[in-house]
Design a protein around this motif. Structure first.
Motif, mmCIF file in Angstrom:
data_model
loop_
_atom_site.group_PDB
_atom_site.id
_atom_site.type_symbol
_atom_site.label_atom_id
_atom_site.label_comp_id
_atom_site.label_asym_id
_atom_site.label_seq_id
_atom_site.Cartn_x
_atom_site.Cartn_y
_atom_site.Cartn_z
ATOM 1 N N PRO A 146 0.947 -1.094 -0.046
ATOM 2 C CA PRO A 146 -0.131 -0.090 -0.073
ATOM 3 C C PRO A 146 0.961 1.247 -0.088
ATOM 4 O O PRO A 146 0.671 2.302 -0.674
ATOM 5 C CB PRO A 146 -0.714 -0.152 1.137
ATOM 6 N N ILE A 174 -4.409 -0.123 -8.998
ATOM 7 C CA ILE A 174 -4.583 0.197 -7.740
ATOM 8 C C ILE A 174 -6.239 -0.501 -7.501
ATOM 9 O O ILE A 174 -6.409 -0.550 -6.221
ATOM 10 C CB ILE A 174 -4.950 1.632 -7.312
ATOM 11 N N LEU A 177 -5.613 -3.480 -5.282
ATOM 12 C CA LEU A 177 -5.084 -3.241 -4.012
ATOM 13 C C LEU A 177 -6.058 -3.610 -3.118
ATOM 14 O O LEU A 177 -5.812 -4.272 -2.031
ATOM 15 C CB LEU A 177 -4.516 -1.747 -3.865
ATOM 16 N N THR A 178 -7.436 -3.419 -3.417
ATOM 17 C CA THR A 178 -8.487 -3.575 -2.303
ATOM 18 C C THR A 178 -8.314 -5.160 -2.012
ATOM 19 O O THR A 178 -8.451 -5.643 -0.966
ATOM 20 C CB THR A 178 -9.906 -3.273 -2.758
ATOM 21 N N ILE A 181 -5.368 -6.071 0.086
ATOM 22 C CA ILE A 181 -5.603 -5.861 1.467
ATOM 23 C C ILE A 181 -6.365 -6.824 2.140
ATOM 24 O O ILE A 181 -6.227 -7.136 3.166
ATOM 25 C CB ILE A 181 -6.204 -4.439 1.463
ATOM 26 N N TYR A 210 -0.281 3.696 7.729
ATOM 27 C CA TYR A 210 -1.436 3.315 7.293
ATOM 28 C C TYR A 210 -2.801 4.205 7.692
ATOM 29 O O TYR A 210 -3.492 4.086 6.959
ATOM 30 C CB TYR A 210 -1.668 1.853 7.622
ATOM 31 N N LEU A 213 -2.777 6.989 5.251
ATOM 32 C CA LEU A 213 -3.430 6.444 3.929
ATOM 33 C C LEU A 213 -4.967 6.715 3.835
ATOM 34 O O LEU A 213 -5.450 6.666 2.687
ATOM 35 C CB LEU A 213 -2.925 5.047 3.551
ATOM 36 N N LEU A 254 -11.178 1.693 -2.334
ATOM 37 C CA LEU A 254 -9.782 1.915 -1.841
ATOM 38 C C LEU A 254 -9.853 2.188 -0.518
ATOM 39 O O LEU A 254 -9.277 1.810 0.530
ATOM 40 C CB LEU A 254 -9.011 2.403 -2.747
ATOM 41 N N LEU A 258 -8.646 0.622 2.980
ATOM 42 C CA LEU A 258 -7.440 1.094 3.753
ATOM 43 C C LEU A 258 -7.822 1.291 5.030
ATOM 44 O O LEU A 258 -7.384 1.073 6.127
ATOM 45 C CB LEU A 258 -6.967 2.523 3.121
#
Length: 604
Positions: A146, A174, A177-178, A181, A210, A213, A254, A258
């Motif tokens: 991340p 990106i 990215l979810t 995570i 984090y 973010l 996202l 996060l």
């Protein structure tokens, strides 16, 4: 990311014995005894090399991007998925069988080099997958996924976002990215069950990053930078479409992911963090750390041998402080010089970040006149100096990113400036030789410019890469860059850090040292402030073994240089030696040694 050529005898003996007696897990293997000569061996190797690289890039697309291969810029991959790891291991085993069916002895020299490097890498990756590093996928380092993608979002690092197509590619990346995570959270929960978790101190360091973010709206997010920084050349239709798409992805997927990650780290992971420091305290930790030593040094050295080498190197460098100390106005014991220098205001002369950048730019200009005497092989690609982005500045180390393959993005030296008023000016020459020219920039840019199989062109290993960069620091003496005693001290102190790393890394991960004990060692030995020492030690905690490659690699290159000089006498050419070392890209140290020995024999 970073010795003098006269080495303490015991250090050289220790290193030489370690190489001579090694039967490394990762050493370049001899051809399998049952291999059958094949007329199409070179073609089979070429096809296998391509298949290997394609599989590697699909498994870790971000690594391909880091090494300037932009073909996978829209992919993130899910290498932390247990199912994907199992599939990758099966793929690697099949590729190893294909490799060993090729008659290596009948290959030409260039193909044989590729064979040996590929043999090493297949064994290394298969062994890596035996250890559950996927259960600790998050830490405070800039290469934690991340944080890494957040830094890439401005398009100024190693992924360009300067066209509509590249903007869409980054958005696609990106969007993955979810799920990454959510897999990371599932992995860490499994890690808690198995007792495979980060030290609590690292979670404490990581948590604020984090939390920073996770933003309330897309426009507040660092991942919105491709919209904020959209070039003026974009058409209105592209602007509207990209703005809407980025906003939707960040707001709907996202940012919530996060936020989930930050809550998990604070509420579940932090309470479960371990009190121990090193990898050796984890299940199967001793074997795990021995693997980290092997992959990061490409040798079979033991933790004890590396620890002893580190102590010997520390003692050798401290003796050199006895010569430089009086030139700086210091008359105390040699080992106390770093602490004394750290306390002198005159070595922290800067008021702004820009002043620091200007010194590096001036140094780069000086090098343009000096490098031709030592190198006939130089990259065409330019180098730039930039400041580390604010998001990771507090925990990052100075580093380099490779140029783009198309030459549009230069190689970049990233310097970390948290407070210019405390920036150590004594380190700057040595640091630039390491991260910039002729260190990482020569190595990476040249590797991209010379045709070779993709797995070599876009690959590397720690001992070769960091070993070359640390060796490059020693060339400052031959180029007359250490005439200022303060800069020479900085060079010695940087070398001392690499020696100290051998001590603290093995101390923490193999000998039971605590984080506090390791911090105290760096403060006492290197004269670091508590904050600088803590940042360094927590890096070594999060990245076991990585800090070992610098000294081991540099000592081997220096040893090979001395061997060549002794063997060739007046025929020895330093530029020619450097061309042999960096001309064919990264390789395990045993393969490099064979390469140099062959050059020596041919030169005679």
């Amino acid at each position: 990311m970073m010795a003098s050529r006269t080495f303490l005898k015991t250090a050289v003996v220790a290193l030489t014995l370690a190489f001579a007696n090694a039967a490394p897990t990762h050493a370049a293997a001899a051809p399998a005894s049952k291999a059958i000569a094949q007329p199409g061996g070179a073609a089979a190797l070429s096809k296998l090399a391509d298949d290997y690289y394609q599989g590697q890039a699909r498994f870790e697309p971000i690594v391909a991007t880091f090494h300037a291969d932009s073909r996978f810029d829209d992919q993130l991959g899910l290498s932390i998925s247990p199912a994907n790891r199992t599939r990758r291991a099966a793929e690697l085993r099949k590729q190893a069988q294909r490799l060993h069916a090729i008659a290596a002895g009948q290959l030409g020299s260039e193909d044989r080099l590729s064979y040996d490097i590929l043999d090493f890498q297949l064994k290394d990756e298969l062994e890596a997958l035996q250890f559950p590093d996927h259960l600790m996928p998050i830490n405070q380092m800039m290469f934690s996924m991340p944080l890494l993608l957040a830094n890439l979002a401005d398009g100024k690092s190693f992924q360009s976002i300067d066209t509509p197509a590249r903007s869409w590619a980054f958005l696609k990346r990106i969007s993955q990215l979810t799920p990454w995570i959510d897999q990371a959270i599932a992995n860490m929960r499994e890690g808690i069950k198995q007792g495979i978790v980060l030290p609590k101190a690292l979670i404490v360091s990581a948590l604020p990053q984090y939390q920073a973010l996770a933003k309330p709206t897309a426009k507040d997010s660092p991942f919105y930078a491709p919209v904020t920084n959209m070039p003026a050349s974009f058409q209105d239709a592209d602007r509207r479409a990209l703005t809407a798409a980025y906003t939707a992805e960040i707001d709907q997927h996202l940012n919530p992911a996060l936020a989930r990650l930050a809550r998990f780290l604070e509420q579940e992971y932090l309470p479960a963090g371990r009190a121990s420091t090193g990898l050796g305290s984890l299940p199967n930790g001793a074997r795990w750390y021995q693997y980290q030593i092997a992959t990061n040094t490409t040798t079979a050295m033991s933790a004890d041998a590396i620890h002893a080498l580190g102590l010997a190197e520390v003692a050798r460098i401290q003796q050199q402080f006895a010569e430089v100390g009086p030139k700086l106005g210091y008359d105390g014991p040699p080992a106390g010089l770093p602490k004394w220098v750290a306390a002198q205001p005159r070595y922290k002369p800067f008021k702004t970040d820009q002043e620091i950048l200007e010194v590096y730019q001036q140094l780069d200009a000086r090098l343009s006149a000096k490098l031709p005497a030592l190198f006939t092989l130089v990259p065409r690609t330019p180098l730039q100096e930039r400041l580390e982005p604010e998001l990771t500045r507090a925990t990052a180390s100075d580093h380099y990113t490779a140029p783009s393959l198309d030459g549009k993005r230069p190689g970049i030296f990233w310097t970390v400036v948290n407070d210019p008023r405390t920036y150590d000016s004594t380190q700057m020459t040595s640091l630039f030789l390491h991260e910039g020219r002729p260190g990482h920039h020569f190595q990476h840019a040249l590797n991209l410019e010379k045709p070779k199989p993709d797995f070599r062109r876009f690959g590397g290993n720690n001992a070769y890469g960091e070993g070359w960069a640390l060796y490059a620091e020693t060339l400052g003496r031959e180029m007359g860059l250490y005439g200022d005693p303060a800069q020479y001290f900085g060079h010695l102190n940087e070398s001392l850090l690499r020696a100290s790393r051998l001590v603290v890394d093995t101390g923490m991960h193999a000998k039971g040292w605590s984080r506090e004990q390791a911090i105290a060692y760096l403060r006492e030995t290197n004269g670091y402030s508590e904050a600088v020492a803590r940042n360094a030690i927590e890096r070594y905690m999060a990245w076991p073994g990585q800090a070992l490659g610098y000294k081991v690699g540099a000592l081997k290159i220096a040893e090979l240089r001395q061997r060549a000089a002794n063997a060739l006498g007046p025929k020895f050419s330093l530029p020619a030696f450097h061309a042999v070392v960096i001309g064919d890209g990264a390789m395990p140290l045993a393969v490099l040694e064979d390469r140099v020995d062959r050059w020596i024999a041919a030169s005679k």
